[in-house]
Design a protein around this motif. Structure first.
Motif, mmCIF file in Angstrom:
data_model
loop_
_atom_site.group_PDB
_atom_site.id
_atom_site.type_symbol
_atom_site.label_atom_id
_atom_site.label_comp_id
_atom_site.label_asym_id
_atom_site.label_seq_id
_atom_site.Cartn_x
_atom_site.Cartn_y
_atom_site.Cartn_z
ATOM 1 N N ALA A 121 -33.774 29.831 -18.867
ATOM 2 C CA ALA A 121 -33.283 30.591 -17.726
ATOM 3 C C ALA A 121 -32.789 29.623 -16.648
ATOM 4 O O ALA A 121 -33.370 28.557 -16.455
ATOM 5 C CB ALA A 121 -34.399 31.472 -17.164
ATOM 6 N N ILE A 178 -33.340 28.978 -10.129
ATOM 7 C CA ILE A 178 -33.001 29.795 -8.958
ATOM 8 C C ILE A 178 -33.436 29.041 -7.716
ATOM 9 O O ILE A 178 -34.611 28.726 -7.543
ATOM 10 C CB ILE A 178 -33.695 31.169 -9.022
ATOM 11 N N ASN A 219 -38.679 28.113 -13.225
ATOM 12 C CA ASN A 219 -37.250 28.092 -12.905
ATOM 13 C C ASN A 219 -36.948 28.595 -11.491
ATOM 14 O O ASN A 219 -35.915 29.213 -11.238
ATOM 15 C CB ASN A 219 -36.471 28.926 -13.931
ATOM 16 N N VAL A 220 -37.869 28.351 -10.561
ATOM 17 C CA VAL A 220 -37.628 28.642 -9.146
ATOM 18 C C VAL A 220 -37.836 27.367 -8.349
ATOM 19 O O VAL A 220 -38.881 26.723 -8.459
ATOM 20 C CB VAL A 220 -38.571 29.752 -8.613
ATOM 21 N N HIS A 241 -35.617 37.147 -9.724
ATOM 22 C CA HIS A 241 -34.661 36.943 -10.815
ATOM 23 C C HIS A 241 -33.577 38.023 -10.824
ATOM 24 O O HIS A 241 -32.396 37.721 -11.011
ATOM 25 C CB HIS A 241 -35.388 36.936 -12.162
ATOM 26 N N LYS A 242 -33.987 39.258 -10.624
ATOM 27 C CA LYS A 242 -33.032 40.364 -10.682
ATOM 28 C C LYS A 242 -32.013 40.265 -9.553
ATOM 29 O O LYS A 242 -30.801 40.408 -9.774
ATOM 30 C CB LYS A 242 -33.780 41.700 -10.599
#
Length: 220
Positions: free
Chosen positions: A9, A12, A36-37, A126-127
């Protein structure tokens, strides 16, 4: 046999904007647990958010509505005007239907309450970062079943007669001292009524209160 291709992913990049140190520290800790942040910066008031956007880069702003200085709906509007494609996810203290609707109308892409678990928060991040929209399930249900009644009743119709009088005087430009003198009550009583009426109507700043009253001609 060909090896299985693993698709990671995308990272972000998040800007945390919250006026409370304990919330900022908690979010930093939680996001450190996510693969992944990446937290690109932390803002403690609205001015720092605007300053960050001049030079910094992020994929999403996780935004509290009650920071010092410029905040709430006004801050969302300013961010939207400066960077209309930047997603904003409001991190609210309460499941407040009016606040959520106001934030979404002003340009936020989602609203999540601060009592959610890490999994729900990360799913919302994520959204929204991917271009979607998010709102807490309980709040969405409230909007569906109470929306018609909310549209009929204006927020100021919740106020008591005394609160309405004080609200109109504030909108008309009177100070706490002037209102206290005019109504022959104490400054503390005026301030208490002001705090209650702002809570009832979901206002996060004096600017929001004044704009609402002026737009509807509610001046004394």
């Amino acid at each position: 046999m060909n090896p299985t291709k693993v698709t990671l992913a995308p990272m972000i990049r998040v800007l945390i904007a919250d006026g409370r140190a304990i919330v900022r520290c908690g979010l930093l800790h939680l996001f450190n647990l996510a693969d992944n942040v990446e937290v690109m910066g932390v803002a403690t008031h609205g001015g720092q958010v605007i300053d960050f956007l001049r030079t910094g880069v992020c994929d999403l702003i996780l935004l509290d509505l009650s920071m010092p200085g410029v905040s709430g709906i006004e801050l969302i509007r300013r961010i939207q005007a400066r960077m209309p494609s930047l997603p904003m996810l409001v991190f609210g203290r309460h499941d407040n239907q009016r606040l959520a609707l106001g934030a979404l109308k002003a340009g936020a892409a989602g609203y999540v309450s601060k009592d959610v678990d890490l999994e729900t928060l990360l799913a919302a991040v994520h959204k929204v970062a991917a271009g979607g929209r998010h709102i807490d399930a309980g709040l969405a249900e409230q909007m569906v079943f109470e929306g018609a009644a909310a549209q009929i009743e204006q927020p100021h119709e919740q106020l008591s007669k005394r609160e309405m009088s004080i609200f109109k005087l504030f909108v008309g430009g009177k100070s706490v001292n002037q209102i206290a003198d005019e109504l022959s009550i104490s400054n503390k009583t005026v301030s208490t009524h002001k705090a209650r009426l702002m809570e009832k109507m979901g206002f996060q700043s004096n600017m929001e209160m004044l704009r609402y009253g002026i737009d509807r001609g509610l001046l004394s």
